[in-house]
Design an enzyme around this catalytic site. Sequence first.
Site, mmCIF file in Angstrom:
data_model
loop_
_atom_site.group_PDB
_atom_site.id
_atom_site.type_symbol
_atom_site.label_atom_id
_atom_site.label_comp_id
_atom_site.label_asym_id
_atom_site.label_seq_id
_atom_site.Cartn_x
_atom_site.Cartn_y
_atom_site.Cartn_z
ATOM 1 N N GLY A 5 0.806 -1.221 0.000
ATOM 2 C CA GLY A 5 0.000 0.000 0.000
ATOM 3 C C GLY A 5 0.840 1.272 0.000
ATOM 4 O O GLY A 5 2.052 1.243 0.264
ATOM 5 N N HIS A 6 0.190 2.378 -0.211
ATOM 6 C CA HIS A 6 0.901 3.654 -0.323
ATOM 7 C C HIS A 6 1.596 4.034 0.988
ATOM 8 O O HIS A 6 1.063 3.834 2.064
ATOM 9 C CB HIS A 6 0.003 4.785 -0.807
ATOM 10 C CG HIS A 6 -1.271 4.988 -0.058
ATOM 11 N ND1 HIS A 6 -2.216 5.871 -0.492
ATOM 12 C CD2 HIS A 6 -1.772 4.417 1.047
ATOM 13 C CE1 HIS A 6 -3.237 5.844 0.348
ATOM 14 N NE2 HIS A 6 -3.000 4.979 1.275
#
Lengths: 361, 361, 361
Positions: free
Chosen positions: A262-263
Amino acid sequence: MANARTSSGPANPRFFTRSGPFDAQALAEAAGATLVPPREGSFPAGGYTGIAPLQGAGAEDVSFLDNRRYASLLEGTQAGLIIVAPAFADKVPAHSAALVSATPYLAWSRVARLFHPKAPPNPGVHPSAVVDASAVVDPSAEIGPFVVVGARAEIGPRCVIGAHAVVGDGVVLGADCRIGSQVTLSHAMVGERVIILPGARIGQDGFGFAVGPNGFETVPQLGQVVLEHDVEIGANTTIDRGSVNDTVIGAGSRLDNLVQIGHNAQLGRCCIVVAQAGISGSTVLEDYVTVAAQAGLIGHIRIGAKARIGAQCGVMSDVESGADVIGSPAMPFREFFRNVAVLRKLSKKASGPAEDGSGKG
Amino acid sequence: MANARTSSGPANPRFFTRSGPFDAQALAEAAGATLVPPREGSFPAGGYTGIAPLQGAGAEDVSFLDNRRYASLLEGTQAGLIIVAPAFADKVPAHSAALVSATPYLAWSRVARLFHPKAPPNPGVHPSAVVDASAVVDPSAEIGPFVVVGARAEIGPRCVIGAHAVVGDGVVLGADCRIGSQVTLSHAMVGERVIILPGARIGQDGFGFAVGPNGFETVPQLGQVVLEHDVEIGANTTIDRGSVNDTVIGAGSRLDNLVQIGHNAQLGRCCIVVAQAGISGSTVLEDYVTVAAQAGLIGHIRIGAKARIGAQCGVMSDVESGADVIGSPAMPFREFFRNVAVLRKLSKKASGPAEDGSGKG
Amino acid sequence: MANARTSSGPANPRFFTRSGPFDAQALAEAAGATLVPPREGSFPAGGYTGIAPLQGAGAEDVSFLDNRRYASLLEGTQAGLIIVAPAFADKVPAHSAALVSATPYLAWSRVARLFHPKAPPNPGVHPSAVVDASAVVDPSAEIGPFVVVGARAEIGPRCVIGAHAVVGDGVVLGADCRIGSQVTLSHAMVGERVIILPGARIGQDGFGFAVGPNGFETVPQLGQVVLEHDVEIGANTTIDRGSVNDTVIGAGSRLDNLVQIGHNAQLGRCCIVVAQAGISGSTVLEDYVTVAAQAGLIGHIRIGAKARIGAQCGVMSDVESGADVIGSPAMPFREFFRNVAVLRKLSKKASGPAEDGSGKG
């Protein structure tokens, strides 16, 4: 049935080129191993010509024993040279030479690579590729068919970019990277010797949105992805770029296939993330963390150095350095397996002896 | 809201061609079913023109009942011909003919295929494709736009290779394969009638490395992937090639989307692996094994024939033939659900009646 | 080590264009927030030039505080303008202006978008694209390199179709869609403002087969995929088309990366499905359902509106509207965590104090 299959053995010449032959001394050097000559007979006159598993190897083949449970195969093998750990050195047949190494798998890896080196880049840009005029492609790099290279992208020396890969605007690749077919790379700064397998997605929008009056509104994702030196990324794995900070995969880390990052996640050096595991946004892995297959880590937590996260583990909070956790929610290994045992005992007691013996469900 | 949606019904002509009409006898033959004429009225003069669900079907449509819980729909349907199991034959409305089959889903499948046959290959190589001069492409095969076919690859009769697919050096495809768009295939020997959906990755490097003095060192992956006849592979699924031996998917096996198959894994005949499941390296599935969605199998284990692995199951050791297991770690179905019940009871007792009745968390 | 990394900060100009500067009033309007001038000093004469995190921001930067646990960063920040919730308004430093909003994350999102707007489409068809003569492409749409557009496909105004995307025969895209690189779309009706990230697979065959006398027989998949307005689909996610009915993703729903949606599944409005979750065939999600990462839903069930399915949850039966469930099998949150606590207590008791205190495994 699966047992009955005959394999072509390793290194089918349809797919692999072969170097050699090599004499025992050259192989010992490549392996960093101690050479023990055969107790009976001699080294093959023409050297060793290839590698083979213990069962199928001949007098000119190099083989190896890595896993203790296959030790019985040593007895019947015809292999001319066998890579073994010291504990097995005296079990090598009399007609075989041995390469004795404290790290036999590493030794094997290097010998196999000697016989089957990676193909070098074939420099040049395929005529079908679309390379922006402002991109800088090193002349020693190989750009495959239908590759797209965006504006101001930079591709370093000896990189190999596979067919259909898309290198987005501004992306930088250091020297000696190998980008697989149909990889997409955007908003990414990539180090040297980075390997990305086919279909991986690097640098797309992270999963970020705010609740607005008329539904969700996308939050601009304004970070990037940093892949440090020697990172390897598996097939169809996805790494989102950061929203504000960067998503970082530390030097030497290896991600398997179908992994999700994920970011803003940050992985340290030499982390391992096995297939289908997922690491949520803004979570930090310190160095040498291992995340086994299908494990999931919630966002905004920190995993200490050398921690090991078991398969299918669900991690909802920080994990201490060096810890071994498994289960969902995550707990120490011994606690998990003790729980399993306790529950089994309670469950048997509850079901009673009659039902238990009945064989019916 | 989702309920309120109106569907275009099956076989939107934007996307599907239609054959027919067919008379009841032809449909009975295709279905391998027993034809029962309508008790009132007669067969439609012009034959049956298509398929439709029970709710939307008309007098010229063929419909079917497969799932017992939708049996009440029989009452109001206007379908002209209904495929049913023997148990429901007398519930078919008087104005409808019936096709009675012990395997109604199979019968339905064949009737649907009769109305909507697969498009045949459109032989030839798209002018944009890049086909190596040493590749052998059967003249009856269809090669789509931007396809890349490597050196010495062989593509059999009537294969259809979708847009952007990459068929690597030396890969062999038997007759009648259908390779989806943007599939990558390398180091692979593929049988006949193999179907691969878009984005699957077949034959890339397995996840193999040794610990060296300066970090991980990649171990050469010198095996291949064998896909036997009639295998089907889902979208974005990844199958790594073997490291020394081969990765094998046995004849007739079906893998769903986003499945991971590790290096050297061997699946027997007619195995089923549902979406997002993962099978680790060197694990063997005997014939007719079913692995449900999101299950994970550790490496180097053996799953006996006809075993069934439940959804999200975590399998850490061998499973006997015919066993039904679920849970993480895997255990027999009845044990798993007994554990769930026992724990629920203990937990209720522990929480006490007051808290339990309070409605607060 | 991961901590020591220096980030380029948000919006590296290699990758992002920048608008502005904007004055405080314009930003307040964009944010829908209340502007509070600095208690000491004044607004920057030239306006605000960009965004930055609290730690790195300067006098001309806009920053924000969204997460209570980072509140201590307010004290030392040099940011010229800070977006905060009302509760933190009086903690903004004297030299900083504030934008006070009840929804600071939404306000931040809009300000960030103002500085970094999406690039508009660059109308036209790349010369390398293969567009069928019968396709209808709006002249304002942008069609990237190596895109394939099939027969009778329709691409609406201002759509952007990324490199290598394949838009199959008959597919319809409404206005303002953004289709990522290497997406495959077939048998799909797509609304307006739909965003699909790279590598997603939409509309391929569902996983449907019947058992025939000689193995499995594929059941024709004769439905389609409907993506309603404002849907967003993550990278490498797979959505199979319906078998008879349609697979539907309701308006405003957001799917993360590597999600699997089976055939005939129906998602309502504004559902959220996080990375690596899977929804099996024919399952219905009503509006505003959230499915967390790696959760799995069996087929043919119904999830009520606003239900929340926890990470790694295994859902085997219907879930009521508004319920919060987790675990495998799924149960209410409080029950799950009570079970965890009860089992831990029983397990500790069973292991006894001696072993427990020994520190050995």
